[in-house]
Write an enzyme that holds these catalytic residues in place. Structure first.
Site, PDB file in Angstrom:
ATOM      1  CB  VAL A 151      -0.996   0.157   1.298  1.00  0.00           C
ATOM      2  CG1 VAL A 151      -1.600   1.241   1.289  1.00  0.00           C
ATOM      3  CG2 VAL A 151      -1.831  -1.137   1.360  1.00  0.00           C
ATOM      4  CB  CYS A 152       1.052   4.178   0.239  1.00  0.00           C
ATOM      5  SG  CYS A 152       1.601   5.862   0.351  1.00  0.00           S
ATOM      6  CB  THR A 153       5.956   4.856  -0.160  1.00  0.00           C
ATOM      7  OG1 THR A 153       5.840   4.780   1.394  1.00  0.00           O
ATOM      8  CG2 THR A 153       5.475   6.307  -0.525  1.00  0.00           C
ATOM      9  N   GLY A 154       4.950   1.628   0.208  1.00  0.00           N
ATOM     10  CA  GLY A 154       5.469   0.222   0.660  1.00  0.00           C
ATOM     11  C   GLY A 154       5.858  -0.391  -0.799  1.00  0.00           C
ATOM     12  CB  ALA A 201      -2.533   4.525  -5.687  1.00  0.00           C
TER      13      ALA A 201
END
Length: 272
Positions: A151-154, A201
Site C-alpha cells: 500500500v502506498c510507498t510500501g 496507490a
C-alpha cells in the site's frame, strides 16, 4: 430450510459485527468453553469460509492507515488469519505515534503465506529500504507467498527487494515516477494486480485493496456486505485527493515539502 430463511441467514452472517471471529475454528478461539452460537452458520455458502494466512509487516515510522485500512477488510474474511510481523515483539510506533503490537517476529513468521503486505510511509520506509534484516525478511517471505502486495510507498520496499521487475505497479503519486528504476511499469489505477504482485496507490487506496482481496477470495455478495458494513462510500469535501484534480498550489506545496524524501529514495534505490 426454506429459501427465504436461508437467504435471511446468509445476510445475517454478513451484517453482524464480528462475524469473521464467530466463524473461526474452535482451535483459533479461546480454550475455555465456547459461548453458544449467535446464529446458524449452516446456510453460509462454502465459498465464504477460507483458510488464508496473511502477514502485514510493521516497521518504525510506517503510515498507520496504510495498514489499518486493508486490515479491516482482510481480517473480516471468515476463516482467514492476519498476522502483524516485526523484528521483535516490542511495540512498533507508526509515523503518527500510534503503536502496534506485533503478533510474530520475522523469525516466527509462517513459512508459507497467502499474502505478504507492506505498508508505506516516508522516512520510516526509506529506513526500511536500507535495513538489511528487514529486506532479507521481505525477500524470503515474498518468495514463499502466494501474493506479494503493498500500500502506498510500501511498493518501494517491494521494489528494493526485487519484486516489481517486469510488472505493472503503482505507489503514492509522489514517488510513482521512480517505479521504472525498479524495472516496473507505472499504472494510474488505484489497485494494480499483475501476476502475483498486487500494489495499491496512496494511503486510502489500501481500503480498495482490502475489498479487492475480498472479491478475489470470496465473492461479490460477501464483498458487498463488507463494504456496506464499513459504510465505505466516500464523499470527501475536496477532490484534491487525486493529483490530477488537485489545485496546482496545493500540489506544489506537497512536492516541495517532500522533495528531500524523493531525492533520498532515488539515492537509496539499488540497481535492478
Amino acid at each position: 430450510m426454506n429459501t427465504e430463511r436461508r437467504d435471511f441467514l446468509r445476510q445475517l452472517t454478513c451484517v453482524l459485527p464480528g462475524f469473521a471471529v464467530l466463524a473461526q475454528p474452535a482451535a483459533a478461539q479461546s480454550t475455555s468453553k465456547p459461548p453458544a452460537a449467535a446464529h446458524d452458520m449452516s446456510a453460509m455458502p462454502a465459498t465464504w469460509m477460507g483458510q488464508e494466512v496473511m502477514v502485514m509487516v510493521l516497521y518504525p515510522g510506517f503510515t498507520a492507515l496504510d495498514l489499518i485500512g486493508p486490515h479491516y477488510f482482510l481480517s473480516s474474511l471468515m476463516g482467514a488469519k492476519v498476522l502483524l510481523a516485526a523484528k521483535t515483539k516490542e511495540l512498533v510506533s507508526s509515523d503518527t505515534g500510534v503503536k502496534f503490537m506485533p503478533d510474530v517476529t520475522f523469525d516466527e513468521c509462517p513459512a508459507k503465506l497467502d499474502l505478504l503486505c507492506l505498508p508505506g510511509g516516508t522516512t520510516g520506509t526509506l529506513a526500511a529500504m536500507q535495513d538489511a534484516e528487514m529486506m532479507a525478511f521481505v525477500r524470503k517471505a515474498g518468495q514463499n507467498a502466494r501474493f506479494v502486495s503493498s500500500v502506498c510507498t510500501g511498493s518501494l520496499i517491494l521494489g528494493q527487494a526485487g519484486f516489481l521487475k517486469g510488472h505493472k505497479a503503482t505507489s503514492h503519486w509522489l514517488v510513482k515516477d521512480l517505479l521504472p528504476r525498479f524495472g516496473a511499469t507505472p499504472s494510474d489505477d488505484r489497485v494494480v494486480e499483475d501476476g502475483n504482485l498486487i500494489t495499491a496507490a496512496g494511503v486510502t487506496a489500501g481500503m480498495d485493496f482490502g475489498l479487492h482481496m475480498s472479491l478475489k477470495w470470496r465473492d461479490r455478495e460477501y464483498t458487498d456486505c463488507l463494504a456496506l458494513l464499513a459504510e465505505y462510500d466516500p464523499h470527501p469535501p475536496t477532490t484534491a485527493g487525486d493529483p490530477a484534480k488537485a489545485p496546482a498550489r496545493a500540489k506544489k506545496l506537497m512536492v516541495d515539502m517532500l522533495a528531500g524524501f524523493h531525492t533520498k529514495v532515488e539515492a537509496a534505490i539499488q540497481s535492478h
